[in-house]
Enzyme design. Sequence first.
Site, mmCIF file in Angstrom:
data_model
loop_
_atom_site.group_PDB
_atom_site.id
_atom_site.type_symbol
_atom_site.label_atom_id
_atom_site.label_comp_id
_atom_site.label_asym_id
_atom_site.label_seq_id
_atom_site.Cartn_x
_atom_site.Cartn_y
_atom_site.Cartn_z
ATOM 1 N N ASP A 90 51.866 93.942 37.591
ATOM 2 C CA ASP A 90 50.556 92.268 37.505
ATOM 3 C C ASP A 90 50.144 92.520 35.824
ATOM 4 O O ASP A 90 49.842 92.685 34.933
ATOM 5 C CB ASP A 90 49.369 92.642 37.743
ATOM 6 C CG ASP A 90 49.354 92.978 39.230
ATOM 7 O OD1 ASP A 90 50.243 93.155 39.871
ATOM 8 O OD2 ASP A 90 47.806 93.613 39.986
ATOM 9 N N LYS A 153 47.379 85.939 39.867
ATOM 10 C CA LYS A 153 46.640 86.649 40.475
ATOM 11 C C LYS A 153 44.953 86.429 39.754
ATOM 12 O O LYS A 153 45.333 85.313 38.274
ATOM 13 C CB LYS A 153 47.199 87.679 39.910
ATOM 14 C CG LYS A 153 45.406 89.083 39.682
ATOM 15 C CD LYS A 153 46.130 90.244 39.265
ATOM 16 C CE LYS A 153 44.919 91.076 38.930
ATOM 17 N NZ LYS A 153 45.013 92.623 38.509
ATOM 18 N N LYS A 182 46.825 86.696 44.992
ATOM 19 C CA LYS A 182 46.094 87.475 44.662
ATOM 20 C C LYS A 182 44.919 87.326 43.817
ATOM 21 O O LYS A 182 44.353 86.819 42.453
ATOM 22 C CB LYS A 182 46.234 88.668 43.920
ATOM 23 C CG LYS A 182 45.424 89.759 43.526
ATOM 24 C CD LYS A 182 46.227 90.566 42.958
ATOM 25 C CE LYS A 182 45.883 92.090 42.941
ATOM 26 N NZ LYS A 182 45.992 94.000 42.026
#
Length: 215
Positions: A90, A153, A182
Amino acid sequence: MDRISAFVDHTLLKPQATGQDIKKLCEEAAKYQFASVCVNPKFVRFANEQLKDTGVKVCTVVGFPLGSGKTEIKAMEAKLAAEDGADEIDMVIDIGAAKEHDFQKVKEDIAAVREQVREGRVLKVIIETCLLTDEEKVKVCQVCKEAGADFVKTSTGFSAGGATAQDVKLMFETVQPEVKVKASGGIRTREDAELMIKNGASRLGTSAGIVIAAE
């Protein structure tokens, strides 16, 4: 097992986290069969050992939480994380470049990390929605898709705000079906989780996974 568990990245990114804390996180993730644990880079190898043969992935962060490090450093972080056994990365975008509308720089930053996240590994790109306008969110999501991200995300959870249903919906509509979303930051209840999923989230970053799964 509750199906919502499969959406959860069981997360502990606090700077004061200890090895014992990560061991407990991994035990919980294995018990509830969460999608992954998300830990700081120094714990990747340890978490990988703890989760061997459980089916739970190991996720870590790059350029976290500000995204303002040099691209070369982000790429090296990703390379080292992959070598330590991280299944998922991430990364935080260059938020300042996005605010300057230098989207080529944002894209190059992501692409450099993507180059290191190979061999079936997953790249999620944190765009820090609370710092962007809706127009910037759309453009950055498009750039993430062009640079080869697997997920976009919402948030680090360390800035001025977290995930909102409105942002998740906007991101989903921008990147689907090639890229997933996400939602992360402020997801504390099952109601929160279900709302994010309803609006397009395929993964949830939360430290409240056990509460959500048990509700």
